[in-house]
Design an enzyme around this catalytic site. Structure first.
Site, PDB file in Angstrom:
ATOM      1  CB  CYS A   2     -15.249-107.754 -80.052  1.00  0.00           C
ATOM      2  SG  CYS A   2     -15.800-105.397 -80.548  1.00  0.00           S
ATOM      3  NE  ARG A  27     -10.376-109.403 -81.911  1.00  0.00           N
ATOM      4  CZ  ARG A  27      -9.706-110.006 -83.301  1.00  0.00           C
ATOM      5  NH1 ARG A  27      -8.493-110.199 -83.565  1.00  0.00           N
ATOM      6  NH2 ARG A  27     -10.811-110.598 -84.484  1.00  0.00           N
ATOM      7  CD1 TRP A  74     -12.605-100.145 -81.449  1.00  0.00           C
ATOM      8  CD2 TRP A  74     -14.174-100.606 -83.140  1.00  0.00           C
ATOM      9  NE1 TRP A  74     -12.240 -99.381 -82.396  1.00  0.00           N
ATOM     10  CE2 TRP A  74     -12.955 -99.317 -83.232  1.00  0.00           C
ATOM     11  CE3 TRP A  74     -15.025-101.391 -83.580  1.00  0.00           C
ATOM     12  CZ2 TRP A  74     -13.551 -98.696 -84.533  1.00  0.00           C
ATOM     13  CZ3 TRP A  74     -15.102-100.729 -84.829  1.00  0.00           C
ATOM     14  CH2 TRP A  74     -14.615 -99.480 -85.078  1.00  0.00           C
ATOM     15  CG  ASN A 102     -14.858-109.629 -83.462  1.00  0.00           C
ATOM     16  OD1 ASN A 102     -15.353-108.365 -83.737  1.00  0.00           O
ATOM     17  ND2 ASN A 102     -14.503-110.641 -83.861  1.00  0.00           N
ATOM     18  N   GLY A 103     -18.165-108.627 -84.920  1.00  0.00           N
ATOM     19  CA  GLY A 103     -19.261-108.909 -86.250  1.00  0.00           C
ATOM     20  C   GLY A 103     -20.200-107.474 -86.152  1.00  0.00           C
ATOM     21  CD  GLU A 485       3.210 -96.111 -91.394  1.00  0.00           C
ATOM     22  OE1 GLU A 485       2.728 -97.146 -90.269  1.00  0.00           O
ATOM     23  OE2 GLU A 485       1.531 -95.806 -92.433  1.00  0.00           O
ATOM     24  CE  LYS A 489       1.654 -95.964 -87.124  1.00  0.00           C
ATOM     25  NZ  LYS A 489       1.244 -97.136 -88.451  1.00  0.00           N
ATOM     26  CD  GLU A 492      -2.587 -95.765 -86.033  1.00  0.00           C
ATOM     27  OE1 GLU A 492      -2.971 -97.015 -85.962  1.00  0.00           O
ATOM     28  OE2 GLU A 492      -1.115 -95.577 -87.383  1.00  0.00           O
ATOM     29  CG  HIS A 508      -0.678 -78.175-107.041  1.00  0.00           C
ATOM     30  ND1 HIS A 508      -1.262 -77.350-108.083  1.00  0.00           N
ATOM     31  CD2 HIS A 508       0.107 -79.070-107.048  1.00  0.00           C
ATOM     32  CE1 HIS A 508       0.215 -77.523-109.148  1.00  0.00           C
ATOM     33  NE2 HIS A 508       0.816 -79.063-108.645  1.00  0.00           N
ATOM     34  CE  LYS A 607      -1.819-104.773 -85.041  1.00  0.00           C
ATOM     35  NZ  LYS A 607       0.282-103.185 -85.557  1.00  0.00           N
TER      36      LYS A 607
HETATM   37  C1  AGP Z   1      -1.659 -98.806 -88.217  1.00  0.00           C
HETATM   38  O1  AGP Z   1      -1.281 -98.462 -87.482  1.00  0.00           O
HETATM   39  C2  AGP Z   1      -3.362 -99.224 -88.294  1.00  0.00           C
HETATM   40  N1  AGP Z   1      -2.794-100.097 -87.071  1.00  0.00           N
HETATM   41  C3  AGP Z   1      -4.648 -99.547 -89.358  1.00  0.00           C
HETATM   42  O2  AGP Z   1      -4.103 -99.028 -90.444  1.00  0.00           O
HETATM   43  C4  AGP Z   1      -3.852-100.970 -90.268  1.00  0.00           C
HETATM   44  O3  AGP Z   1      -2.600-100.737 -90.871  1.00  0.00           O
HETATM   45  C5  AGP Z   1      -4.927-101.049 -90.948  1.00  0.00           C
HETATM   46  O4  AGP Z   1      -6.675-101.149 -89.519  1.00  0.00           O
HETATM   47  C6  AGP Z   1      -4.755-102.498 -91.645  1.00  0.00           C
HETATM   48  O5  AGP Z   1      -4.432-103.412 -90.527  1.00  0.00           O
HETATM   49  P1  AGP Z   1      -3.765-104.735 -91.612  1.00  0.00           P
HETATM   50  O6  AGP Z   1      -2.061-104.996 -91.512  1.00  0.00           O
HETATM   51  O7  AGP Z   1      -3.733-106.049 -90.321  1.00  0.00           O
HETATM   52  O8  AGP Z   1      -4.117-105.837 -92.344  1.00  0.00           O
END
Ligand code: AGP
Length: 612
Positions: A2, A27, A74, A102-103, A485, A489, A492, A508, A607
């Site tokens: 958060c 966040r 969050w 936050n936690g 990757e 994307k 996500e 496989h 994020k």
């Molecule tokens: C990627 O688009 C995501 N936001 C997520 O997978 C991110 O890469 C992951 O949480 C790691 O974050 P960081 O690089 O800030 O440690």
């Protein structure tokens, strides 16, 4: 994960808190709230939804006062709702304290039962509410606020960054940290608390990062930091370098698109001052390891999460190829609890854009606890991982606001290419071979620029993918992590189920998914295994699967076999991942746009993942 913002000073707190929350929405953005003190009168406003929903509520019913705490959430415990939004109040009768957190509190259940038995009313489904009641109980025993907070904290098992105010103790605000980031902002007659310095940067450049176990008491006159065990702490004051336009959209529709278009500069910034042409190698100022120590390295471990883990996987191929060093890429969340054998000739790197990801921080601490020099490749300056690592490499990619990471991936892969070059030139790589890598790196920004110019074609290709329910992403060798990757994307931001695989692995099992509705996205620039990839594409075509292929411009054979061909410039294999990922980023972006998804704040994500 958060976002927390606190303010105590002479100005109206609400506008400062809300503006700070807006900068921290990356966040978490499922609900938000404030608690503002006006003397000994406390007003709490909280709403499910974005910060703007809270702002509208505050416009209708202002919360006046010059001391306040706030939160954007969050959810970890309890769905997004007005009553689960923070702040949470504590006390049997009239609210005696308000807390934002936050936690995760792992023992909240037992604490809740204990407090309910003592008549403390619970109004939410959150783990956080126990903190508010614990502090209220300590206040009730006649403790002043700072002490009450410090007496309550040892009862908590888990992680926290929190801010606390109380109408019984007007004119002060408390912040505490264990595991989740919290920074103190120092102003003139005013002080700030925030989960990330970016939230308060418009107000001050002077900050003190709280360490684990530390709490701070803030009044309009001064501040005091105490450690749970070690008592009073003399704070280290850091300067934050903040460029307002870094977090502006700069004319783009979304931060993700802005950050995709920043990648040519991102690569240049990641290389700045690090390439040694006279030695055909790269140098890093912050590794804190002598060349002799680097030469002794016999194995490299790269630990990370999400997109950073994909970048690490590209790094594995590059370091093995250029430096002939065995590399292990670890999910940080597994590495930290798995007793991976590490000897004294193993170099451990953790990779993180935010520098606050709990699992990656855990992996760093685990490696250090076992006596290993642990380095970090990080973007966010002053982040916990950056401060706790024994050395490292900054990405210099600037703020990355879009939740779906793009330019940070490119900066990580660029830095890993430089690292592979550096380690290679210390071992087996000749001057000529090193120079070929340096020249290849020089060509990246131009090549990415040419791919960005093909956005209209990629936008058209998105039409083909947007209706799909699921998709396969396939790549061989160094393109396998790029396929992973690309799939991430798409998942996500468009919520289409997508999986990345080494191309040959498809036979496989995953090939069972192939039908007219399930597109396959091949990452297939020309290279040593190209012919094999073309055969795999034939296997998909034979099962009526549709093909979207990223390939080298002029590759007519691949274009002939594909329903959609997305060309990239003809560049050396060692830098192809940095060029081939761009069409996949734009493809995901346009598919999500077509599906009306929230590009910069995709559902359920945040994020920086500061909880386990
Ligand atoms: C990627 O688009 C995501 N936001 C997520 O997978 C991110 O890469 C992951 O949480 C790691 O974050 P960081 O690089 O800030 O440690």
């Amino acid at each position: 994960m958060c976002g927390i913002v606190g303010y105590i000073g002479t100005h109206e707190a609400s506008p400062i808190l809300v503006a700070g929350l807006r900068r921290l929405e990356y966040r978490g953005y499922d609900s938000a709230g404030v608690a503002v003190l006006d003397g000994d009168r406390m007003v709490v406003r909280k709403r499910a939804g974005r910060v703007r929903v809270l702002e509208e509520a505050l416009d209708r019913e202002p919360a006046t006062g010059s001391c306040g705490i706030s939160h954007t959430r969050w959810a970890t415990h309890g769905p997004a709702s007005d009553r689960n939004a923070h702040p949470h109040v504590g006390g049997r009768g009239e609210p005696a304290v308000a807390v934002v957190h936050n936690g995760v509190i792992e023992n909240h259940d037992s604490l809740r039962r204990e407090l309910e038995a003592e008549g403390f009313p619970f109004r939410s489904q959150t783990d956080t509410e126990v903190i508010a009641h614990l502090i209220a109980r300590e206040l009730g025993d006649g403790n002043e606020l700072f002490t009450a907070v410090q007496r309550a904290l040892p009862r908590l098992a888990g992680t926290y960054g929190l801010a606390v105010v109380s109408p019984r103790c007007p004119g002060e605000m408390i912040g505490s940290r264990l595991g989740s980031p919290l920074v103190v902002g120092l102003g003139d007659g005013e002080y700030f608390l925030a989960s990330d310095a970016m939230a308060i940067a418009p107000h001050t450049a002077q900050v003190a990062y709280l360490q684990d176990g530390e709490s701070v008491r803030l009044t309009t006159r001064d501040f005091e930091i105490r450690h749970q065990e070690h008592g009073s702490i003399t704070p280290r004051i850091d300067r934050i370098d903040w460029k307002p336009d870094a977090v502006e959209l700069g004319g783009h529709a979304h931060y993700m698109l802005k950050e995709i278009y920043e990648q040519p500069d991102t690569v240049i910034d990641a290389c700045r001052g690090r390439i040694r042409r006279d030695e055909a190698t790269a140098r890093f100022g912050g590794l804190n390891l002598a060349t002799r120590q680097l030469r002794r390295v016999r194995r490299v471990v790269l630990a990370a999460c999400g997109t950073s883990w994909h970048a690490a996987l590209v790094g594995e191929y590059l370091i093995e190829r250029l430096a002939h060093l065995p590399v292990e890429v670890e999910y940080a969340s597994e590495f930290r609890y798995r007793n991976a054998p590490l000897d004294d000739r193993t170099l451990v790197f953790v990779l993180s854009q935010s520098g606050e990801t709990a699992d990656t921080l855990g992996a760093l601490r685990e490696a250090k606890r076992r006596g290993h020099p642990t380095l970090a490749i990080v973007n966010t300056v002053g982040s916990t991982i950056a401060r706790e690592a024994d050395g490292g490499i900054y990405l210099h990619a600037g703020s990355e606001v879009g939740v779906a990471s793009t330019k940070a991936f490119s900066a990580q892969v660029t830095v890993l290419t430089l690292l592979a070059l550096h380690l290679g030139r210390l071992r087996n790589l000749s001057f000529g071979e090193g120079m070929a890598v340096v020249e290849a790196i020089d060509s990246i920004p131009g090549a990415i620029g040419r791919v960005l110019a093909t956005e209209p074609a990629i936008k058209a290709a998105a039409e083909r993918l947007a209706p799909a329910r699921s998709a396969l992403y396939l790549g061989r060798d160094i393109h396998f992590p790029v396929a992973l990757e690309g799939a991430l994307k798409l998942k996500e931001i468009s919520y289409i189920h997508a999986e990345g695989y080494p191309t040959a692995e498809m036979k496989h099992g995953p090939i069972a998914l192939i039908d007219r509705e399930t597109p396959s996205v091949f990452v297939a620039p020309r290279g040593s295994l190209h012919a094999k990839t073309l055969s795999n594409i034939e296997e998909v075509r034979a099962r009526h699967g549709s093909i979207i292929a990223v390939g080298t411009e002029g590759d007519d054979e691949l274009a002939r076999l594909s329903d959609v061909f997305l060309p990239i410039p003809d560049v050396p294999e060692v830098i192809q991942p940095l060029v081939a990922v761009v069409p996949l980023q734009l493809l995901a972006y346009h598919v999500a746009l077509l599906r009306g998804c929230d590009i910069d704040k995709p559902r359920n994500l945040a994020k920086s993942v500061t909880v386990e």
